[in-house]
Design a protein around this motif. Structure first.
Motif, PDB file in Angstrom:
ATOM      1  N   THR B  13       6.860  -6.753  -1.125  1.00  0.00           N
ATOM      2  CA  THR B  13       5.732  -6.392  -1.990  1.00  0.00           C
ATOM      3  C   THR B  13       4.497  -7.203  -1.584  1.00  0.00           C
ATOM      4  O   THR B  13       4.508  -8.430  -1.675  1.00  0.00           O
ATOM      5  CB  THR B  13       6.061  -6.684  -3.461  1.00  0.00           C
ATOM      6  OG1 THR B  13       7.241  -5.967  -3.817  1.00  0.00           O
ATOM      7  CG2 THR B  13       4.921  -6.254  -4.366  1.00  0.00           C
ATOM      8  N   PRO B  14       3.459  -6.529  -1.143  1.00  0.00           N
ATOM      9  CA  PRO B  14       2.225  -7.231  -0.752  1.00  0.00           C
ATOM     10  C   PRO B  14       1.307  -7.466  -1.952  1.00  0.00           C
ATOM     11  O   PRO B  14       1.351  -6.712  -2.923  1.00  0.00           O
ATOM     12  CB  PRO B  14       1.563  -6.247   0.214  1.00  0.00           C
ATOM     13  CG  PRO B  14       2.026  -4.903  -0.259  1.00  0.00           C
ATOM     14  CD  PRO B  14       3.365  -5.072  -0.944  1.00  0.00           C
ATOM     15  N   TYR B  15       0.503  -8.503  -1.859  1.00  0.00           N
ATOM     16  CA  TYR B  15      -0.424  -8.842  -2.946  1.00  0.00           C
ATOM     17  C   TYR B  15      -1.841  -8.978  -2.409  1.00  0.00           C
ATOM     18  O   TYR B  15      -2.047  -9.418  -1.275  1.00  0.00           O
ATOM     19  CB  TYR B  15      -0.026 -10.173  -3.601  1.00  0.00           C
ATOM     20  CG  TYR B  15       1.376 -10.173  -4.153  1.00  0.00           C
ATOM     21  CD1 TYR B  15       1.708  -9.403  -5.262  1.00  0.00           C
ATOM     22  CD2 TYR B  15       2.371 -10.925  -3.542  1.00  0.00           C
ATOM     23  CE1 TYR B  15       3.009  -9.390  -5.755  1.00  0.00           C
ATOM     24  CE2 TYR B  15       3.672 -10.918  -4.026  1.00  0.00           C
ATOM     25  CZ  TYR B  15       3.983 -10.151  -5.137  1.00  0.00           C
ATOM     26  OH  TYR B  15       5.266 -10.130  -5.613  1.00  0.00           O
ATOM     27  N   GLY B  16      -2.791  -8.652  -3.264  1.00  0.00           N
ATOM     28  CA  GLY B  16      -4.184  -8.973  -2.977  1.00  0.00           C
ATOM     29  C   GLY B  16      -4.416 -10.460  -3.216  1.00  0.00           C
ATOM     30  O   GLY B  16      -3.497 -11.193  -3.596  1.00  0.00           O
ATOM     31  N   ALA B  20      -2.304  -9.562  -7.350  1.00  0.00           N
ATOM     32  CA  ALA B  20      -1.940  -8.239  -7.870  1.00  0.00           C
ATOM     33  C   ALA B  20      -1.272  -7.444  -6.745  1.00  0.00           C
ATOM     34  O   ALA B  20      -1.662  -7.569  -5.580  1.00  0.00           O
ATOM     35  CB  ALA B  20      -3.182  -7.500  -8.370  1.00  0.00           C
ATOM     36  N   PRO B  21      -0.261  -6.647  -7.064  1.00  0.00           N
ATOM     37  CA  PRO B  21       0.394  -5.839  -6.025  1.00  0.00           C
ATOM     38  C   PRO B  21      -0.633  -4.935  -5.340  1.00  0.00           C
ATOM     39  O   PRO B  21      -1.525  -4.390  -5.998  1.00  0.00           O
ATOM     40  CB  PRO B  21       1.413  -5.004  -6.809  1.00  0.00           C
ATOM     41  CG  PRO B  21       1.639  -5.741  -8.080  1.00  0.00           C
ATOM     42  CD  PRO B  21       0.340  -6.429  -8.401  1.00  0.00           C
ATOM     43  N   ASP B  22      -0.493  -4.799  -4.033  1.00  0.00           N
ATOM     44  CA  ASP B  22      -1.467  -4.047  -3.252  1.00  0.00           C
ATOM     45  C   ASP B  22      -0.835  -2.735  -2.778  1.00  0.00           C
ATOM     46  O   ASP B  22      -0.033  -2.721  -1.842  1.00  0.00           O
ATOM     47  CB  ASP B  22      -1.889  -4.898  -2.047  1.00  0.00           C
ATOM     48  CG  ASP B  22      -2.807  -4.137  -1.111  1.00  0.00           C
ATOM     49  OD1 ASP B  22      -3.062  -2.936  -1.355  1.00  0.00           O
ATOM     50  OD2 ASP B  22      -3.261  -4.738  -0.128  1.00  0.00           O
ATOM     51  N   PRO B  23      -1.189  -1.618  -3.417  1.00  0.00           N
ATOM     52  CA  PRO B  23      -0.544  -0.349  -3.062  1.00  0.00           C
ATOM     53  C   PRO B  23      -0.857   0.113  -1.640  1.00  0.00           C
ATOM     54  O   PRO B  23      -0.053   0.833  -1.046  1.00  0.00           O
ATOM     55  CB  PRO B  23      -1.088   0.631  -4.110  1.00  0.00           C
ATOM     56  CG  PRO B  23      -2.304  -0.011  -4.675  1.00  0.00           C
ATOM     57  CD  PRO B  23      -2.137  -1.484  -4.528  1.00  0.00           C
ATOM     58  N   VAL B  24      -1.997  -0.282  -1.113  1.00  0.00           N
ATOM     59  CA  VAL B  24      -2.364   0.204   0.225  1.00  0.00           C
ATOM     60  C   VAL B  24      -1.447  -0.407   1.287  1.00  0.00           C
ATOM     61  O   VAL B  24      -0.843   0.293   2.108  1.00  0.00           O
ATOM     62  CB  VAL B  24      -3.854  -0.096   0.528  1.00  0.00           C
ATOM     63  CG1 VAL B  24      -4.203   0.320   1.959  1.00  0.00           C
ATOM     64  CG2 VAL B  24      -4.735   0.632  -0.477  1.00  0.00           C
ATOM     65  N   ARG B  25      -1.328  -1.740   1.256  1.00  0.00           N
ATOM     66  CA  ARG B  25      -0.397  -2.382   2.199  1.00  0.00           C
ATOM     67  C   ARG B  25       1.040  -1.905   1.961  1.00  0.00           C
ATOM     68  O   ARG B  25       1.823  -1.744   2.892  1.00  0.00           O
ATOM     69  CB  ARG B  25      -0.440  -3.906   2.033  1.00  0.00           C
ATOM     70  CG  ARG B  25      -1.699  -4.579   2.571  1.00  0.00           C
ATOM     71  CD  ARG B  25      -1.542  -6.109   2.451  1.00  0.00           C
ATOM     72  NE  ARG B  25      -2.670  -6.843   3.002  1.00  0.00           N
ATOM     73  CZ  ARG B  25      -3.681  -7.338   2.268  1.00  0.00           C
ATOM     74  NH1 ARG B  25      -3.721  -7.148   0.958  1.00  0.00           N
ATOM     75  NH2 ARG B  25      -4.654  -8.019   2.840  1.00  0.00           N
ATOM     76  N   PHE B  26       1.383  -1.698   0.696  1.00  0.00           N
ATOM     77  CA  PHE B  26       2.744  -1.299   0.340  1.00  0.00           C
ATOM     78  C   PHE B  26       3.091   0.051   0.967  1.00  0.00           C
ATOM     79  O   PHE B  26       4.138   0.213   1.604  1.00  0.00           O
ATOM     80  CB  PHE B  26       2.832  -1.217  -1.195  1.00  0.00           C
ATOM     81  CG  PHE B  26       4.212  -1.007  -1.757  1.00  0.00           C
ATOM     82  CD1 PHE B  26       5.202  -1.959  -1.591  1.00  0.00           C
ATOM     83  CD2 PHE B  26       4.508   0.145  -2.487  1.00  0.00           C
ATOM     84  CE1 PHE B  26       6.470  -1.775  -2.149  1.00  0.00           C
ATOM     85  CE2 PHE B  26       5.776   0.327  -3.044  1.00  0.00           C
ATOM     86  CZ  PHE B  26       6.756  -0.636  -2.873  1.00  0.00           C
ATOM     87  N   VAL B  27       2.196   0.998   0.818  1.00  0.00           N
ATOM     88  CA  VAL B  27       2.436   2.327   1.376  1.00  0.00           C
ATOM     89  C   VAL B  27       2.482   2.257   2.902  1.00  0.00           C
ATOM     90  O   VAL B  27       3.308   2.928   3.546  1.00  0.00           O
ATOM     91  CB  VAL B  27       1.353   3.323   0.891  1.00  0.00           C
ATOM     92  CG1 VAL B  27       1.367   4.605   1.711  1.00  0.00           C
ATOM     93  CG2 VAL B  27       1.561   3.627  -0.599  1.00  0.00           C
ATOM     94  N   ALA B  28       1.641   1.412   3.486  1.00  0.00           N
ATOM     95  CA  ALA B  28       1.639   1.301   4.949  1.00  0.00           C
ATOM     96  C   ALA B  28       2.985   0.769   5.453  1.00  0.00           C
ATOM     97  O   ALA B  28       3.541   1.287   6.434  1.00  0.00           O
ATOM     98  CB  ALA B  28       0.498   0.386   5.405  1.00  0.00           C
ATOM     99  N   LEU B  29       3.511  -0.254   4.785  1.00  0.00           N
ATOM    100  CA  LEU B  29       4.815  -0.779   5.210  1.00  0.00           C
ATOM    101  C   LEU B  29       5.908   0.255   4.956  1.00  0.00           C
ATOM    102  O   LEU B  29       6.814   0.448   5.790  1.00  0.00           O
ATOM    103  CB  LEU B  29       5.135  -2.091   4.474  1.00  0.00           C
ATOM    104  CG  LEU B  29       6.497  -2.720   4.809  1.00  0.00           C
ATOM    105  CD1 LEU B  29       6.632  -3.024   6.305  1.00  0.00           C
ATOM    106  CD2 LEU B  29       6.741  -3.985   3.998  1.00  0.00           C
ATOM    107  N   ALA B  30       5.832   0.933   3.808  1.00  0.00           N
ATOM    108  CA  ALA B  30       6.837   1.960   3.494  1.00  0.00           C
ATOM    109  C   ALA B  30       6.875   3.023   4.588  1.00  0.00           C
ATOM    110  O   ALA B  30       7.943   3.432   5.062  1.00  0.00           O
ATOM    111  CB  ALA B  30       6.521   2.599   2.142  1.00  0.00           C
ATOM    112  N   ARG B  31       5.689   3.430   5.016  1.00  0.00           N
ATOM    113  CA  ARG B  31       5.614   4.470   6.045  1.00  0.00           C
ATOM    114  C   ARG B  31       6.200   3.962   7.366  1.00  0.00           C
ATOM    115  O   ARG B  31       6.955   4.664   8.046  1.00  0.00           O
ATOM    116  CB  ARG B  31       4.152   4.898   6.215  1.00  0.00           C
ATOM    117  CG  ARG B  31       3.970   6.268   6.828  1.00  0.00           C
ATOM    118  CD  ARG B  31       2.490   6.605   7.017  1.00  0.00           C
ATOM    119  NE  ARG B  31       1.722   6.708   5.779  1.00  0.00           N
ATOM    120  CZ  ARG B  31       1.729   7.777   4.958  1.00  0.00           C
ATOM    121  NH1 ARG B  31       2.484   8.819   5.238  1.00  0.00           N
ATOM    122  NH2 ARG B  31       0.994   7.786   3.868  1.00  0.00           N
TER     123      ARG B  31
END
Lengths: 297, 297
Positions: B13-16, B20-31
């Protein structure tokens, strides 16, 4: 002496038949406890605090406030695993006028560094960002698996003087409580068991926060107030006799069963999973034992 | 074979910079992970799942869905201490189309009965009340302190056939994984470590869910798919060599440091308290070790 010194009851959480927290029973027990001169420590271990969502805890705190009960004598548990939950709940407690919060460290990860624990408390304090916040640390290594050591306390006191102000010690280790009182003058140390009220008060402690205050708090308060008196040793012995009858009982279920009997309200027996209710035969045994030491309902 | 069989990454889980959790980095890693053929197990231990509020987890799951990533290959962690949190998060995962949920038992109380654990899982399943729910139990006694034993599994399988369908075993105990495969045919057993992929697949296991899949999942998937092949022993030996270089490192901080290096994005190094970041000297050591076994970024 602050308004929290004395005995605080980690008040039991009642549920409706859908296992939703029941604010009506909750306020009734809070009033019964406070009328005995006790303060409240809602959402502790005995309160099944970690079995409640943040929203459920906030709503129960609102119910206490709306009932007009004195939040100056309340120290709700606000330490969650997630930073954002601890911040939200602590801020709500402050906004509702609670004199302090009892903060468990984040308890999922088991081998965390002192730096990590310092950061955990520090972030909550800074994010709440309210000069009225007063933090009591919750040292309960058997349950949380995360001890709060002297070095960590020293760092927190240096960084947040007047904010980090005390600790509840549920370790059962008297030597730790006494050394905390000696090492940090003015730091409010609460014994986590009535078994140690007298030695902790003699060492300079602030009082006691014990599960059993839900059913026998007045006797604890008498000792906390009267520890210098001639009868103190006898009062402590009486509490030890009381405590012995609770031994071997699943504590939270037992306290709820006793509350059900006292109030004549069977709904008090409900617990949330993973806890289970007290078996019928155990309840009969407990009742007989309580009568044998003169604690009757 | 379901869409979850194989290797699932307990995605970091990435944070700013405000944590706060960072959805942009999260989606990038998920992909990046899913493009390697991996499934996802968000909000596990490696994901700092318990350091996130329910709302934060729901929002991250929404981000994965909105990015169009295949929830048929996702098994988010939804087991919280509070019943109501587990229900809310599990229902959200089902509503978002996740093929399964990975359910930790409530982990605050340490000496709970089998009846209490059965009730905990049972209440969640009944309250979610959705025929699409598929529950994978999360057995991680070292971290949760709450083992999930064979007798409990047997009761859950009898009560919820087709709903309770598998288990992630993070105990490191191969004999437990093998005996689960033998005792419960069709029950999906995931090894919690790449060290045991080959013996668990030979025993009839479903795959592997391992922290290290965040940086080296493709090699794990090759073994899960090719365990019957001639080269399987060599692949397992290769994974053991890789794993050895991670030993002694604070795992989550180390995986985040490697991800920061791979992506060139220093923000990946952030962890939430009580975890702390990897010290600079440790990071240099880790990088050298990874290069020595041919894992380079």
């Amino acid at each position: 002496m602050t308004s929290l010194d004395g005995v605080l009851a980690p008040i039991l959480t009642p549920y409706g038949d859908d296992l939703a927290p029941d604010p009506v029973r909750f306020v009734a027990l809070a009033r019964w406890l406070m009328d005995q001169g006790l303060g409240l420590a809602p959402f502790g271990t005995t309160s099944e605090g970690n079995s409640l969502s943040v929203e459920e805890k906030m709503a129960l705190l609102d119910a206490l406030a709306e009932a007009g009960l004195d939040r100056g004598r309340m120290m709700p548990g606000t330490g969650c695993c997630a930073l954002t939950d601890s911040v939200r709940l602590s801020a709500h407690a402050v906004a509702r006028g609670c004199s302090g919060v009892l903060m468990l460290p984040p308890f999922y990860y088991k081998t965390v560094s002192e730096d990590g624990l310092f950061a955990a408390f520090s972030e909550v304090i800074q994010r709440v960002g309210d000069s009225r916040l007063r933090v009591y640390l919750y040292h309960f290594p058997q349950q949380s698996q995360i001890p709060i050591g002297h070095a960590l306390i020293e760092r927190l006191l240096a960084a947040y003087p007047g904010v980090v102000v005390g600790l509840k010690d549920s370790s059962g280790d008297l030597s730790n409580m006494v050394s905390l009182c000696r090492a940090f003058p003015g730091f409010k140390v609460f014994a986590g068991t009535e078994r140690l009220i007298l030695p902790v008060m003699r060492a300079g402690g602030a009082g006691c926060i014990s599960a059993n205050a839900n059913i026998h708090g007045a006797a604890m308060l008498a000792l906390v107030r009267g520890w210098r008196d001639a009868g103190a040793e006898a009062m402590q012995a009486g509490l030890e006799g009381f405590r012995a009858v609770m031994e071997g009982m699943p504590l939270i279920a037992a306290l709820k069963a006793v509350t059900a009997i006292r109030t004549g309200d069977a709904g008090w027996r409900r617990v949330r999973p993973p806890l289970v209710g007290l078996p019928v035969d155990k309840e009969a045994e407990l009742l007989a034992r309580l009568k044998s030491v003169g604690v009757l309902f």
